[in-house]
Design a protein around this motif. Structure first.
Motif, PDB file in Angstrom:
ATOM      1  N   ALA A  23      12.832  -2.624  -6.262  1.00 59.93           N
ATOM      2  CA  ALA A  23      12.709  -1.268  -6.797  1.00 59.93           C
ATOM      3  C   ALA A  23      11.157  -1.024  -6.821  1.00 59.93           C
ATOM      4  O   ALA A  23      10.191  -1.750  -6.881  1.00 59.93           O
ATOM      5  CB  ALA A  23      12.978  -1.285  -8.498  1.00 59.93           C
ATOM      6  N   MET A  24      10.868   0.423  -5.875  1.00 61.87           N
ATOM      7  CA  MET A  24       9.635   0.708  -6.032  1.00 61.87           C
ATOM      8  C   MET A  24       9.413   2.253  -5.875  1.00 61.87           C
ATOM      9  O   MET A  24      10.515   2.935  -5.933  1.00 61.87           O
ATOM     10  CB  MET A  24       9.127   0.451  -4.378  1.00 61.87           C
ATOM     11  N   LYS A  25       8.291   2.557  -6.026  1.00 65.32           N
ATOM     12  CA  LYS A  25       8.188   4.224  -6.181  1.00 65.32           C
ATOM     13  C   LYS A  25       6.967   4.392  -4.988  1.00 65.32           C
ATOM     14  O   LYS A  25       5.789   3.700  -5.017  1.00 65.32           O
ATOM     15  CB  LYS A  25       7.503   4.483  -7.435  1.00 65.32           C
ATOM     16  N   GLY A  26       7.060   5.271  -4.261  1.00 67.07           N
ATOM     17  CA  GLY A  26       6.549   5.640  -3.057  1.00 67.07           C
ATOM     18  C   GLY A  26       5.045   6.352  -3.474  1.00 67.07           C
ATOM     19  O   GLY A  26       5.243   7.065  -4.323  1.00 67.07           O
ATOM     20  N   LYS A  27       3.967   5.734  -2.901  1.00 61.78           N
ATOM     21  CA  LYS A  27       2.663   6.478  -3.436  1.00 61.78           C
ATOM     22  C   LYS A  27       2.509   7.745  -3.144  1.00 61.78           C
ATOM     23  O   LYS A  27       2.171   8.660  -3.901  1.00 61.78           O
ATOM     24  CB  LYS A  27       1.349   5.525  -2.768  1.00 61.78           C
ATOM     25  N   ALA A  28       2.847   8.024  -1.807  1.00 62.62           N
ATOM     26  CA  ALA A  28       2.550   9.567  -1.286  1.00 62.62           C
ATOM     27  C   ALA A  28       3.826  10.484  -1.741  1.00 62.62           C
ATOM     28  O   ALA A  28       3.574  11.591  -2.226  1.00 62.62           O
ATOM     29  CB  ALA A  28       2.799   9.526   0.080  1.00 62.62           C
ATOM     30  N   ASP A  84       0.991  -0.982   0.100  1.00 62.18           N
ATOM     31  CA  ASP A  84       0.049  -0.126   0.020  1.00 62.18           C
ATOM     32  C   ASP A  84       0.786   1.297   0.080  1.00 62.18           C
ATOM     33  O   ASP A  84       0.341   2.410  -0.255  1.00 62.18           O
ATOM     34  CB  ASP A  84      -0.809   0.031   1.276  1.00 62.18           C
ATOM     35  N   ALA A  85       2.057   0.917   0.445  1.00 57.63           N
ATOM     36  CA  ALA A  85       3.051   2.471   0.360  1.00 57.63           C
ATOM     37  C   ALA A  85       3.808   2.419  -1.007  1.00 57.63           C
ATOM     38  O   ALA A  85       4.279   3.549  -1.206  1.00 57.63           O
ATOM     39  CB  ALA A  85       4.135   2.357   1.513  1.00 57.63           C
ATOM     40  N   ALA A  86       3.596   1.636  -1.773  1.00 59.34           N
ATOM     41  CA  ALA A  86       4.210   1.742  -3.022  1.00 59.34           C
ATOM     42  C   ALA A  86       3.274   1.606  -4.036  1.00 59.34           C
ATOM     43  O   ALA A  86       2.355   0.862  -4.310  1.00 59.34           O
ATOM     44  CB  ALA A  86       5.316   0.683  -3.285  1.00 59.34           C
ATOM     45  N   GLN A  87       3.495   2.637  -5.386  1.00 60.92           N
ATOM     46  CA  GLN A  87       2.597   2.484  -6.546  1.00 60.92           C
ATOM     47  C   GLN A  87       3.240   1.450  -7.594  1.00 60.92           C
ATOM     48  O   GLN A  87       2.667   1.097  -8.310  1.00 60.92           O
ATOM     49  CB  GLN A  87       2.334   3.821  -7.145  1.00 60.92           C
ATOM     50  N   ASP A  88       4.277   1.066  -7.292  1.00 61.69           N
ATOM     51  CA  ASP A  88       4.919  -0.070  -8.312  1.00 61.69           C
ATOM     52  C   ASP A  88       6.168  -0.682  -7.353  1.00 61.69           C
ATOM     53  O   ASP A  88       7.018   0.075  -6.512  1.00 61.69           O
ATOM     54  CB  ASP A  88       5.709   0.828  -9.461  1.00 61.69           C
ATOM     55  N   TYR A  89       6.123  -1.765  -7.632  1.00 60.68           N
ATOM     56  CA  TYR A  89       6.902  -2.579  -6.615  1.00 60.68           C
ATOM     57  C   TYR A  89       7.563  -3.852  -7.389  1.00 60.68           C
ATOM     58  O   TYR A  89       6.759  -4.689  -7.725  1.00 60.68           O
ATOM     59  CB  TYR A  89       6.253  -3.194  -5.508  1.00 60.68           C
TER      60      TYR A  89
END
Length: 151
Positions: A106-111, A80-85
Motif C-alpha cells: 500500500a503506498m501513496k504517490g508523492k507526485a 522516493d516515489a511514495a510518501q507512504d509505503y
C-alpha cells in the motif's frame, strides 16, 4: 533448514517495516547513508539479512540490482516515489533455499497523491543464512513457475 529460511525472511520484512517508518527522517538517502558510513540503526538492521552479492529484481519499478549499493539505490528509487509505503508479507516455505513472500503493498504517490495497492509475489533465495536474491512477480503462477513449481 527450510523453516529457518522462513524465519530469516519473516524477520527481514519486520526490519523493512522499521526502515519504512524511518525513511525520509534523515538527511541522507538509503544509498548515500551507506556511502557516508552513517547508516541509521533501522537501515543496518535490515541490511544484516542481505548477502553482499544480493540481487533484486523489482516488479514495480522494472529494475534489477546487484550488491549493497546498487540495491540500496534501487530501494531509494522506489521509496522516493511514495510518501507512504507499507509492506504486509505472508511468507511460505518453497523448499531448499527458496521462500515465497506474498507482499500486499500500500503506498501513496508523492507526485500524484494517488493511493496504490498491489500484490507482489517475491521468490526469496537464502544462502548461508542471508538473502542473496529477491525476484518479484506480479502473478503468483509466474513466481511459482520461476521457482520450478506450479499451483
Amino acid at each position: 533448514m527450510s523453516q529457518e529460511n522462513v524465519e530469516i525472511v519473516r524477520r527481514y520484512f519486520e526490519a523493512v517495516e522499521r526502515v519504512l517508518a524511518a525513511y525520509g527522517q534523515g538527511s541522507l538517502s538509503f544509498a548515500d547513508s551507506l556511502r557516508a558510513g552513517e547508516v541509521p540503526p533501522e537501515y543496518a538492521d535490515a541490511l544484516r539479512y542481505w548477502h553482499p552479492n544480493i540481487e533484486w529484481k523489482s516488479a514495480l519499478i522494472g529494475i534489477t540490482t546487484r550488491g549493497y549499493e546498487d540495491t540500496l539505490h534501487g530501494v531509494d528509487q522506489l521509496l522516493d516515489a511514495a510518501q507512504d509505503y507499507r509492506v504486509n508479507p505472508e511468507v511460505t516455505d518453497l523448499g531448499d533455499s527458496q521462500v515465497l513472500a506474498v507482499m500486499r503493498l500500500a503506498m501513496k504517490g508523492k507526485a500524484s497523491d494517488i493511493d496504490v495497492n498491489a500484490t507482489i509475489f517475491s521468490i526469496v533465495t537464502v544462502e548461508d543464512g542471508l538473502i542473496i536474491r529477491m525476484d518479484e512477480y506480479l502473478e503468483r503462477a509466474e513466481a511459482l513457475e520461476a521457482a520450478g513449481l506450479s499451483e
